[in-house]
Enzyme design. Structure first.
Site: not given
Ligand code: FDA
Length: 367
Positions: A250, A301, A281, A177, A351, A173, A349
């Site tokens: 992706r 981007e 963007r 607004r 937030d 959908r 995914y």
């Molecule tokens: P995150 O990926 O941040 O942390 C995982 C960590 O583990 C990383 O630092 C990584 O280096 C580490 N790691 C992985 N493997 C490892 C290893 N083997 N050894 C040591 N360290 C390791 N949300 C929102 O509310 N508003 C927004 O506008 C956006 N925008 C957005 C844009 C894009 C492009 C994405 C992809 C995502 C968003 N988000 C968002 C979501 C947001 O990014 C997300 O909720 C958090 O970053 C997740 O935090 P985590 O700690 O789960 O993962």
């Protein structure tokens, strides 16, 4: 007894919330991250006072009052409201679709006139009973003008495929607004931490020991010996050495530019909806925090395919990957003393507010 109660792999938002709560519960933690900075994907680089969102634009928004109060107990948030602008040719349109957009498209000045216009646009495609692809679905929902100017090119760039080759269900959908309101989110709370996201992460991590540039998999034997339990927030398929297959993502590619001017585009987020322009963007970071610096940093981007070595951004939650993830999930249940959390271990995914909520939920059962 081992030296720490918890080894936390990943200094992202999930790991940082867990570290904070574990400490409050009297537990000792050590955090490792393979990157050279803390914060995971919400990390910002300070370029002469501008906080540059290195892993994509991040706007905190939530309807969850508990989460909002929680993050506000560490940092104050500013009044930033996400109101992206779409650019098609040399015309600008407000998003999400609202009275401003309808006025810009058709010159209609009242909600009643806008509704008539949209019905007229949709009417042309009323004969489509079962949309066979995304193009047909979108035309049926909004008609030609909105589809061609604001949806088609952007969607095709995002998915790397023609709209006629994409499944219809991607757009179920389209929210219209009939008020002059450019606020992208419907949530009750939103903003950017004052001082940037690093301030939030620093407050959460406090004086917890953090070892950067430390890949868990390159130091596994040693790291497994330092703590009673492990919280793993990295990729779940990597944890199990890809034995059930590779999970697909992706990715995105960012091109960052510094310009010696105060204001490049007048808005933090501008979407480019033309197919011919390769990026989707342009982010101008200073506007997230109302920056007044004489310079500016912008990021182009580009959607990108995923390959080992690239950043995993968006999980591909189709049938194949969901099945693979379910297999890993089952393996994860059988590993004693290891907790899996965060977007990469849960192949989702999420937030930031969902991430905080999930981390707090884990803390409740675990600590
Ligand atoms: P995150 O990926 O941040 O942390 C995982 C960590 O583990 C990383 O630092 C990584 O280096 C580490 N790691 C992985 N493997 C490892 C290893 N083997 N050894 C040591 N360290 C390791 N949300 C929102 O509310 N508003 C927004 O506008 C956006 N925008 C957005 C844009 C894009 C492009 C994405 C992809 C995502 C968003 N988000 C968002 C979501 C947001 O990014 C997300 O909720 C958090 O970053 C997740 O935090 P985590 O700690 O789960 O993962």
């Amino acid at each position: 007894k081992k030296k720490y109660d918890y080894l936390i792999v990943g200094a992202g938002l999930f790991g940082a919330v867990f570290a904070c709560e574990a400490k409050r519960a009297g537990k000792s933690c050590i955090v490792v991250d393979k990157r050279h900075h803390r914060g995971g994907n919400i990390y910002c680089e300070d370029v002469d006072g501008i906080h540059v969102h290195k892993y994509g634009a991040h706007i905190f928004h939530t309807d969850n009052k508990e989460v909002w109060n929680y993050v506000n107990s560490f940092v104050e948030f500013n009044r930033y409201t996400n109101s992206p602008v779409a650019r098609y040719g040399d015309k600008l349109y407000n998003l999400p679709f609202n009275m401003n957009t309808f006025y810009q498209l058709w010159g209609v000045t009242t909600p009643a006139k806008a509704k008539v216009k949209i019905e007229e646009q949709r009417g042309e495609f009323a004969h489509i009973a079962e949309p066979a692809n995304l193009e047909e679905q979108a035309l049926k929902l909004c008609g030609k003008d909105i589809y061609e100017k604001l949806i088609k090119g952007y969607t095709e760039k995002q998915w790397g495929r023609a709209a006629t080759e994409l499944p219809a269900f991607i757009i179920r959908r389209l929210p219209f607004r009939f008020v002059f309101d450019n606020n992208y989110f419907n949530d009750a709370y939103q903003g950017i931490p004052i001082g940037g996201y690093n301030a939030l992460i620093d407050a959460l991590l406090g004086d917890t020991e953090v070892c950067l540039a430390t890949d868990y998999f390159k130091n596994r034997a040693e790291l497994d010996g330092v703590a009673e339990k492990t919280l793993f927030t990295g990729c779940i398929d990597e944890y199990f050495d890809y034995r059930c297959g590779h999970l697909e993502y992706r990715s995105l590619r960012f091109e960052e530019k510094r310009l010696e001017m105060e204001n490049f585009q007048g808005n933090a987020v501008v979407n480019y909806t033309e197919r011919e322009i390769p990026y989707t963007r342009v982010i101008e970071h200073k506007h997230f925090e109302f920056g007044k610096q004489p310079h500016t940093i912008i990021t182009y981007e580009y959607p990108d395919s995923f390959a080992p070595g690239k950043e995993p951004y968006y999980p591909v939650n189709d049938e194949k990957n969901s099945r693979i993830y379910a297999d890993y999930r089952q393996l994860a249940e059988s590993v004693p003393n290891v907790l899996f959390g965060g977007r990469l271990a849960q192949y989702t995914y999420a937030d930031m507010d969902d991430t905080v909520a999930a981390a707090l939920a884990l803390c409740k059962t675990e600590l």
